[in-house]
Each structure stands twice: as structure tokens, then as C-alpha cells.
Design an enzyme around this catalytic site. Structure first.
Site, PDB file in Angstrom:
ATOM      1  N   THR A   1       0.852  -1.190   0.000  1.00 29.82           N
ATOM      2  CA  THR A   1       0.000   0.000   0.000  1.00 29.82           C
ATOM      3  C   THR A   1       0.890   1.242   0.000  1.00 29.82           C
ATOM      4  O   THR A   1       2.035   1.202   0.463  1.00 29.82           O
ATOM      5  CB  THR A   1      -0.962   0.004   1.208  1.00 29.82           C
ATOM      6  OG1 THR A   1      -0.203  -0.044   2.407  1.00 29.82           O
ATOM      7  CG2 THR A   1      -1.917  -1.179   1.145  1.00 29.82           C
TER       8      THR A   1
ATOM      9  N   THR B   1       1.490   4.309   1.519  1.00 30.13           N
ATOM     10  CA  THR B   1       2.269   4.817   2.647  1.00 30.13           C
ATOM     11  C   THR B   1       3.201   3.746   3.197  1.00 30.13           C
ATOM     12  O   THR B   1       4.357   4.030   3.505  1.00 30.13           O
ATOM     13  CB  THR B   1       1.328   5.329   3.754  1.00 30.13           C
ATOM     14  OG1 THR B   1       0.469   6.333   3.198  1.00 30.13           O
ATOM     15  CG2 THR B   1       2.097   5.923   4.916  1.00 30.13           C
ATOM     16  N   CYS B   2       2.722   2.528   3.296  1.00 31.24           N
ATOM     17  CA  CYS B   2       3.536   1.439   3.845  1.00 31.24           C
ATOM     18  C   CYS B   2       4.752   1.172   2.967  1.00 31.24           C
ATOM     19  O   CYS B   2       5.879   1.032   3.459  1.00 31.24           O
ATOM     20  CB  CYS B   2       2.704   0.161   3.954  1.00 31.24           C
ATOM     21  SG  CYS B   2       1.209   0.344   4.950  1.00 31.24           S
ATOM     22  N   HIS B   3       4.531   1.130   1.670  1.00 32.00           N
ATOM     23  CA  HIS B   3       5.573   0.760   0.717  1.00 32.00           C
ATOM     24  C   HIS B   3       6.550   1.905   0.438  1.00 32.00           C
ATOM     25  O   HIS B   3       7.752   1.677   0.337  1.00 32.00           O
ATOM     26  CB  HIS B   3       4.904   0.307  -0.586  1.00 32.00           C
ATOM     27  CG  HIS B   3       5.837  -0.308  -1.567  1.00 32.00           C
ATOM     28  ND1 HIS B   3       6.407  -1.546  -1.375  1.00 32.00           N
ATOM     29  CD2 HIS B   3       6.308   0.147  -2.752  1.00 32.00           C
ATOM     30  CE1 HIS B   3       7.188  -1.832  -2.406  1.00 32.00           C
ATOM     31  NE2 HIS B   3       7.145  -0.825  -3.253  1.00 32.00           N
TER      32      HIS B   3
END
Length: 161
Positions: free
Chosen positions: A46, A48-50
Site C-alpha cells: 500500500t 504509505t507502507c511501501h
């Protein structure tokens, strides 16, 4: 009830892909007798996560290990196959253990579940970082909004070591 500093992590099982295939790892396997930097993300790949959270971890990985961290672990409510692909695509120096909490068992046990069903994501995890020493929470940095990395990144946890 949400976990807090001073609490012992509950017993849970994670799925991890290894060279020998899919393996089950318990909380004791990951945390017992170790100092662990645990980072939780709402979802592999996703935005923000990535693009924000994982880079903040890997940019600070050597420094965290220099300050006594035995294991850097990343947990998400995704299956082991997705987590393995995400590790392959992001962890070029093999610095972290990617823990699949596919049924959100660990996430629910510590009170960190996030209902993302309104966005088609189902039950996920809140974004946080945690310093765990021998299974006991020593630091906990819960992100107030899942789309931000302001208090849960690798730089914040590094500064707390």
C-alpha cells in the site's frame, strides 16, 4: 484492550516463508530472549507502507542493530505469500523478518485491529512501532492516522534506543 508499555505480548502464531517453505513462528520464537524492533503496517504494497514506512525502517536498520536490536520484524494482516513477495521486492539486504498475520490473530490479541472494510480492505492493523525486550513492550509508537508515518518510523524508534 490495547497493549501498552510494560505488557507482555500474548502468545500468537505468524506465518513466515523460508527457504524450506511456509513455516509457523510463535511469539516466543520471535521475541523470547531478544530485543526486537517491531513495525506494523496496514498492508503490504500500500502507498504509505511501501513508499514511506518501509524505507524509514531500512534506512535505519544498521543503526538499530548497532544499538542492540537483534531482530527487525515487520507485521501485516496479509498472507505469507504476499509478505514474502514484499520482502523480496524491498529488503535487498535481508535485514528484517516479515511476519504474516493473515487472520489478524496477533493484531486482535493486542487490540491493534483497524476496520478498513469501508475501503475494501477488511480488518487490518493500525500503524505502529514497538520496542519489545524479551516479549515485554518497552516503547510503543501508535500512529494517529493510518496514512501517515510521523511517529512510527524507523527514525523514531532508533531515537528511543
Amino acid at each position: 484492550m490495547t497493549i501498552k508499555v510494560g505488557d507482555k505480548l500474548p502468545e500468537a502464531k505468524f506465518r513466515v516463508m523460508t527457504a524450506d517453505g511456509l513455516q509457523v513462528r510463535t511469539t516466543d520464537d520471535i521475541f523470547k530472549g531478544k530485543k526486537v524492533a517491531l513495525f506494523a503496517v496496514p498492508g503490504a504494497y500500500t502507498g504509505t507502507c511501501h513508499k514511506m514506512h518501509l524505507p524509514s525502517i531500512f534506512l535505519n536498520a544498521y543503526a538499530m542493530k548497532d544499538k542492540g536490536i537483534n531482530t527487525i520484524a515487520i507485521v501485516s494482516v496479509n498472507d505469507a505469500f504476499v509478505m514474502n513477495a514484499w520482502k523480496r521486492d524491498t529488503d535487498q539486504r535481508d535485514e528484517a523478518t516479515f511476519l504474516a498475520d493473515g487472520n489478524a490473530e496477533f493484531t486482535k490479541a493486542i487490540g491493534m485491529e483497524l476496520d478498513g472494510s469501508g475501503n475494501g480492505l477488511g480488518i487490518r492493523s493500525h500503524r505502529y512501532s514497538m520496542l519489545v525486550d524479551d516479549g515485554v513492550v518497552k516503547k510503543l509508537n501508535l500512529e494517529p492516522a493510518p496514512g501517515k508515518v510521523e511517529v512510527s518510523g524507523g527514525d523514531t524508534l532508533l531515537g528511543q534506543l
